[in-house]
Design a protein around this motif. Structure first.
Motif, PDB file in Angstrom:
ATOM      1  N   ILE A 182       0.872  -1.137  -0.048  1.00 49.86           N
ATOM      2  CA  ILE A 182       0.035  -0.071   0.067  1.00 49.86           C
ATOM      3  C   ILE A 182       0.851   1.308  -0.120  1.00 49.86           C
ATOM      4  N   THR A 183       1.816   1.260   0.835  1.00 50.11           N
ATOM      5  CA  THR A 183       2.940   2.341   0.572  1.00 50.11           C
ATOM      6  C   THR A 183       3.271   2.642  -0.532  1.00 50.11           C
ATOM      7  N   SER A 184       3.733   1.717  -1.397  1.00 50.97           N
ATOM      8  CA  SER A 184       4.408   1.902  -2.777  1.00 50.97           C
ATOM      9  C   SER A 184       3.280   2.412  -3.538  1.00 50.97           C
ATOM     10  N   GLY A 185       1.804   1.854  -3.298  1.00 49.90           N
ATOM     11  CA  GLY A 185       0.657   2.617  -4.085  1.00 49.90           C
ATOM     12  C   GLY A 185       0.606   4.002  -3.893  1.00 49.90           C
ATOM     13  N   LEU A 186       0.766   4.364  -2.322  1.00 51.79           N
ATOM     14  CA  LEU A 186       0.273   5.863  -2.007  1.00 51.79           C
ATOM     15  C   LEU A 186       1.546   6.738  -2.690  1.00 51.79           C
ATOM     16  N   ALA A 187       2.796   6.056  -2.815  1.00 49.68           N
ATOM     17  CA  ALA A 187       3.901   6.744  -3.307  1.00 49.68           C
ATOM     18  C   ALA A 187       3.527   7.414  -4.610  1.00 49.68           C
ATOM     19  N   VAL A 188       2.933   6.730  -5.492  1.00 52.31           N
ATOM     20  CA  VAL A 188       2.613   7.140  -7.009  1.00 52.31           C
ATOM     21  C   VAL A 188       1.358   8.431  -7.126  1.00 52.31           C
ATOM     22  N   ILE A 189       0.572   8.420  -5.833  1.00 47.56           N
ATOM     23  CA  ILE A 189      -0.268   9.438  -6.039  1.00 47.56           C
ATOM     24  C   ILE A 189       0.200  11.022  -6.370  1.00 47.56           C
ATOM     25  N   PRO A 190      -0.004  11.567  -7.344  1.00 47.87           N
ATOM     26  CA  PRO A 190       0.537  12.891  -7.356  1.00 47.87           C
ATOM     27  C   PRO A 190       0.200  14.023  -6.182  1.00 47.87           C
ATOM     28  N   GLU A 191       1.025  14.747  -5.771  1.00 47.14           N
ATOM     29  CA  GLU A 191       0.916  15.530  -4.554  1.00 47.14           C
ATOM     30  C   GLU A 191      -0.109  16.617  -4.805  1.00 47.14           C
ATOM     31  N   GLU A 192      -0.341  16.938  -6.112  1.00 46.76           N
ATOM     32  CA  GLU A 192      -1.023  18.184  -6.826  1.00 46.76           C
ATOM     33  C   GLU A 192      -2.346  17.677  -6.235  1.00 46.76           C
ATOM     34  N   LEU A 193      -2.758  16.320  -6.414  1.00 40.66           N
ATOM     35  CA  LEU A 193      -4.183  16.005  -5.896  1.00 40.66           C
ATOM     36  C   LEU A 193      -4.654  16.214  -4.894  1.00 40.66           C
ATOM     37  N   TYR A 194      -3.581  16.101  -3.778  1.00 39.66           N
ATOM     38  CA  TYR A 194      -4.078  16.314  -2.360  1.00 39.66           C
ATOM     39  C   TYR A 194      -4.236  18.116  -2.056  1.00 39.66           C
ATOM     40  N   GLU A 195      -3.227  18.752  -2.549  1.00 42.65           N
ATOM     41  CA  GLU A 195      -3.179  20.219  -2.639  1.00 42.65           C
ATOM     42  C   GLU A 195      -4.529  20.683  -3.025  1.00 42.65           C
ATOM     43  N   ALA A 196      -4.956  20.222  -4.398  1.00 42.64           N
ATOM     44  CA  ALA A 196      -6.168  20.791  -4.981  1.00 42.64           C
ATOM     45  C   ALA A 196      -7.327  20.433  -3.909  1.00 42.64           C
ATOM     46  N   ALA A 197      -7.344  19.237  -3.490  1.00 43.49           N
ATOM     47  CA  ALA A 197      -8.342  18.924  -2.473  1.00 43.49           C
ATOM     48  C   ALA A 197      -8.417  19.992  -1.238  1.00 43.49           C
ATOM     49  N   ARG A 198      -7.066  20.025  -0.588  1.00 44.27           N
ATOM     50  CA  ARG A 198      -7.005  20.807   0.598  1.00 44.27           C
ATOM     51  C   ARG A 198      -7.448  22.312   0.044  1.00 44.27           C
ATOM     52  N   ILE A 199      -7.318  22.883  -0.944  1.00 43.05           N
ATOM     53  CA  ILE A 199      -7.713  24.104  -1.346  1.00 43.05           C
ATOM     54  C   ILE A 199      -9.322  24.151  -1.439  1.00 43.05           C
ATOM     55  N   ASP A 200      -9.846  23.140  -1.926  1.00 46.26           N
ATOM     56  CA  ASP A 200     -11.448  22.779  -1.951  1.00 46.26           C
ATOM     57  C   ASP A 200     -11.832  22.778  -0.605  1.00 46.26           C
ATOM     58  N   GLY A 201     -10.945  22.626   0.343  1.00 48.52           N
ATOM     59  CA  GLY A 201     -11.537  22.330   1.787  1.00 48.52           C
ATOM     60  C   GLY A 201     -11.893  21.148   2.046  1.00 48.52           C
ATOM     61  N   ALA A 202     -11.401  20.011   1.471  1.00 48.93           N
ATOM     62  CA  ALA A 202     -11.597  18.806   1.814  1.00 48.93           C
ATOM     63  C   ALA A 202     -10.632  18.325   3.356  1.00 48.93           C
ATOM     64  N   GLY A 203     -11.228  17.690   4.229  1.00 51.15           N
ATOM     65  CA  GLY A 203     -10.626  17.130   5.323  1.00 51.15           C
ATOM     66  C   GLY A 203      -9.962  15.843   5.177  1.00 51.15           C
ATOM     67  N   SER A 204      -9.355  15.220   6.184  1.00 49.25           N
ATOM     68  CA  SER A 204      -8.410  14.181   6.119  1.00 49.25           C
ATOM     69  C   SER A 204      -9.315  12.983   5.756  1.00 49.25           C
ATOM     70  N   THR A 205     -10.597  12.781   6.429  1.00 46.74           N
ATOM     71  CA  THR A 205     -11.394  11.662   5.976  1.00 46.74           C
ATOM     72  C   THR A 205     -11.820  11.805   4.561  1.00 46.74           C
ATOM     73  N   ARG A 206     -12.308  13.116   4.122  1.00 46.98           N
ATOM     74  CA  ARG A 206     -12.810  13.186   2.829  1.00 46.98           C
ATOM     75  C   ARG A 206     -11.568  12.820   1.693  1.00 46.98           C
ATOM     76  N   ILE A 207     -10.389  13.268   2.174  1.00 43.52           N
ATOM     77  CA  ILE A 207      -9.186  13.003   1.165  1.00 43.52           C
ATOM     78  C   ILE A 207      -8.776  11.632   1.315  1.00 43.52           C
ATOM     79  N   PHE A 208      -9.034  10.637   2.326  1.00 42.01           N
ATOM     80  CA  PHE A 208      -8.980   9.298   2.481  1.00 42.01           C
ATOM     81  C   PHE A 208      -9.841   8.685   1.334  1.00 42.01           C
ATOM     82  N   PHE A 209     -11.078   9.161   1.466  1.00 39.47           N
ATOM     83  CA  PHE A 209     -12.090   8.189   0.671  1.00 39.47           C
ATOM     84  C   PHE A 209     -12.164   8.805  -0.790  1.00 39.47           C
TER      85      PHE A 209
END
Lengths: 299, 278
Positions: A182-209
């Motif tokens: 799973i760690t190697s799977g997480l490593a390939v998720i681009p950082e921009e996706l998280y940033e975009a989600a955070r800017i849109d106001g998504a919390g940790s739970t929302r980002i996970f799901f």
């Protein structure tokens, strides 16, 4: 694929290079599988001095589905696989995601420590947990005594609890595998996706799901297939902890085939059981082959 | 803005709490077996569990002299070293054959790879046991060495093919143009580049062989028992000698744990067989 040199002598050299490896696989895998399949059609009792015995055709396979012990083993194997997979996936994903949130150095150190159980021989895992579950001085009983549930917990000698105990020991051993993948799977998720989600106001739970889980679907399905196949063939840890007992409550298909073959010397029936196990592994978890072949083609 | 700040600290705290609990869950069983191996029987049977104690090496001495763990250790070394040597040697040749000669067998090989991943050990062991007993090789080193080699071979071949495909073909072609034969270019050009890959394949093969139980259990005899088989016989006894078996278990698992720390990356690759890029 690399450049081809198609002169006949060179091709012959190529086949010569793979020949020794092929001979080993022929002798240890293909020939035994063929002979074993033949055994499964006979009433073959090893060491009886009567050769292969009577020809039964498919009666050994029919016998499996009429044998209460065998059906019990099938049920135990399914329960074990489902329980172990569920526990390992939950813990593995949880810890992988949490390690993703802390500093890279600390995560690296922790991950290396978390991997230790994976390196321990399953028979030793069995030995360790035999001690942990020991009714007089094991830590698990000590824990249940401390919280006042001493009589509630049955341990390895209770048919109601033994399978759960075995599953927990298996979870201890193989969760790190899921964690690593799973760690190697997480490593390939681009950082921009998280940033975009955070800017849109998504919390940790929302980002996970909404981000992590969908991106991990392929990795999770691969893990499910590999670990599922392993769990379905489980032998070592059960052999070390309970040997299939008490009252067959932890009797897996591999343990049953082992007992029929090497304790009762019913090689024909044992072989039929193990072939049924193999067919079920291929059927239940066969999508692994598709994944692996596709990988090869893109290369 | 005070409230969200409190929530953040609470979140951070529970994150580290879960990780700390998982660390305990991972290490307690290991600590239990290692500490038992250094305890006297009195301390092992003491309740509650003794975290601190006066360490002794008596169990190790007993396991090596009274038990047969000295010979088991030697047998495990013989089996693990030979099978990993053979699988790596044959595997490298075969991988080179597949990767550089465009052979038709690659599809068959893929099929064998999948087969090896889905056949239960017991399915191979039952007939292989009969075959080995017919040709009078039961109880020799041949059984575990051959079976471990066969399990490792497809994986070694697969790993090395991946690495060979990553090496630019120009390197090998340059050697061929300079007049080297196909085998010379393999030996002097490819092999040195492949050395790290070959090393990790060797270590992974050794790890599998060192830990393997079921094949060794049935194919060896008293003189050729490997460490896992020896431990299995201990555990099978009616009353387990915890001190002695803990010492044997510690001796068996420590080398692999230490090596494992350095090859974590390859471990994932090996175990997932490339389905996931590790």
């Amino acid at each position: 694929m690399r450049r081809v040199l198609n002169r006949p002598r060179v091709v012959a050299l190529g086949y010569l290079l793979i020949l020794p490896a092929f001979l080993v696989i022929l002798f240890v895998m293909i020939i035994p599988l063929a002979t074993g399949s033949a055994f499964s059609l006979f009433d073959f009792k090893f060491g009886s001095g009567q050769g292969l015995g009577r020809f039964l055709f498919l009666k050994n396979f029919v016998r499996f589905f009429a044998d209460a012990t065998a059906l019990k083993a099938l049920q135990v194997t399914l329960l074990f696989s489902a329980g172990a997979l569920a526990g390992e996936l939950f813990l593995g994903i949880l810890i992988a995601v949490l390690l993703d949130k802390i500093s890279v150095r600390l995560a690296g150190i922790l991950r290396a420590i978390f991997c230790v159980p994976l390196l321990v021989s399953p028979i030793i895992v069995g030995l360790i947990w035999r001690y942990m579950y020991d009714p007089t001085f094991g830590l698990v009983y000590a824990f249940f005594s401390r919280i006042g549930l001493r009589s509630f917990f049955g341990g390895l000698s209770s048919p109601a609890w033994a399978l759960l105990c075995v599953i927990i020991a298996d979870i201890w051993e193989t969760t790190p595998f899921i964690l690593l993948v799973i760690t190697s799977g997480l490593a390939v998720i681009p950082e921009e996706l998280y940033e975009a989600a955070r800017i849109d106001g998504a919390g940790s739970t929302r980002i996970f799901f909404s981000i992590m889980l969908p991106m991990l679907v392929k990795v999770i399905s691969v893990v499910l297939v590999i670990r599922g196949g392993d769990a379905f063939r489980v032998f070592d840890i059960i052999y070390a902890l309970t040997g299939g007992g008490p009252a067959n409550s932890t009797l897996s298909l591999s343990i049953l085939a082992f007992k029929e073959g090497f304790v009762k010397y019913q090689m024909g029936y044992a072989m039929a059981i193990s072939l049924i196990t193999m067919i079920l592994v291929v059927g239940l978890f066969g999508s692994f082959s598709r994944v692996s072949v596709r990988q090869e083609r893109t290369r | 803005m005070k409230k969200p700040e409190v929530g953040r600290i609470a979140g951070r705290f529970s994150l580290y709490l879960v990780l700390a609990l998982f660390l305990l869950w991972t290490l307690v069983p290991i600590y239990v077996v290692v500490s038992n191996s250094l305890k006297t029987d009195m301390d092992i049977f003491a309740r509650p569990f003794k975290v601190l104690f006066q360490p002794t090496l008596a169990n190790y001495q007993r396991a090596l002299t009274v038990g047969d763990f000295g010979p088991y250790f030697r047998n495990s070394l013989v089996v693990a070293l030979s099978s990993s040597l053979v699988s790596v040697a044959l595997g490298v040749f075969a991988a080179y054959g597949f990767a550089s000669f465009h052979l038709k067998g690659l599809r068959v090989f893929n099929w064998i790879l999948v087969l090896g991943k889905s056949v239960p050990t017991i399915t191979i062991l039952l007939p292989f046991f009969v075959i080995m007993s017919r040709i009078h090789l039961l109880g020799s080193y041949a059984g575990p060495i051959l079976t471990h080699t066969a399990i490792n071979l497809p994986f070694v071949i697969w790993l090395i093919i991946g690495f060979i495909n990553d090496i630019p073909t120009a390197l090998e072609e340059a050697a061929l143009i300079d007049g080297a034969s196909k085998l010379q270019s393999f030996w002097y050009v490819l092999l040195p580049i492949l050395a790290p890959a070959i090393g990790s394949a060797a270590i992974l093969s050794m790890q599998l062989s060192w830990n393997e139980l079921l094949f060794s259990l049935q194919l060896t005899n008293m003189d050729t028992y490997t460490l896992p088989v020896g431990i299995a016989k201990f555990v099978g006894a009616i009353s387990v000698d915890w001190g002695k078996s803990s010492a044997a278990a510690t001796v068996t698992m420590m080398p692999i744990i230490i090596v494992g720390f350095f090859i974590q990356k390859y471990l994932v690759r090996g175990m997932t067989m490339g389905a996931v890029k590790g």
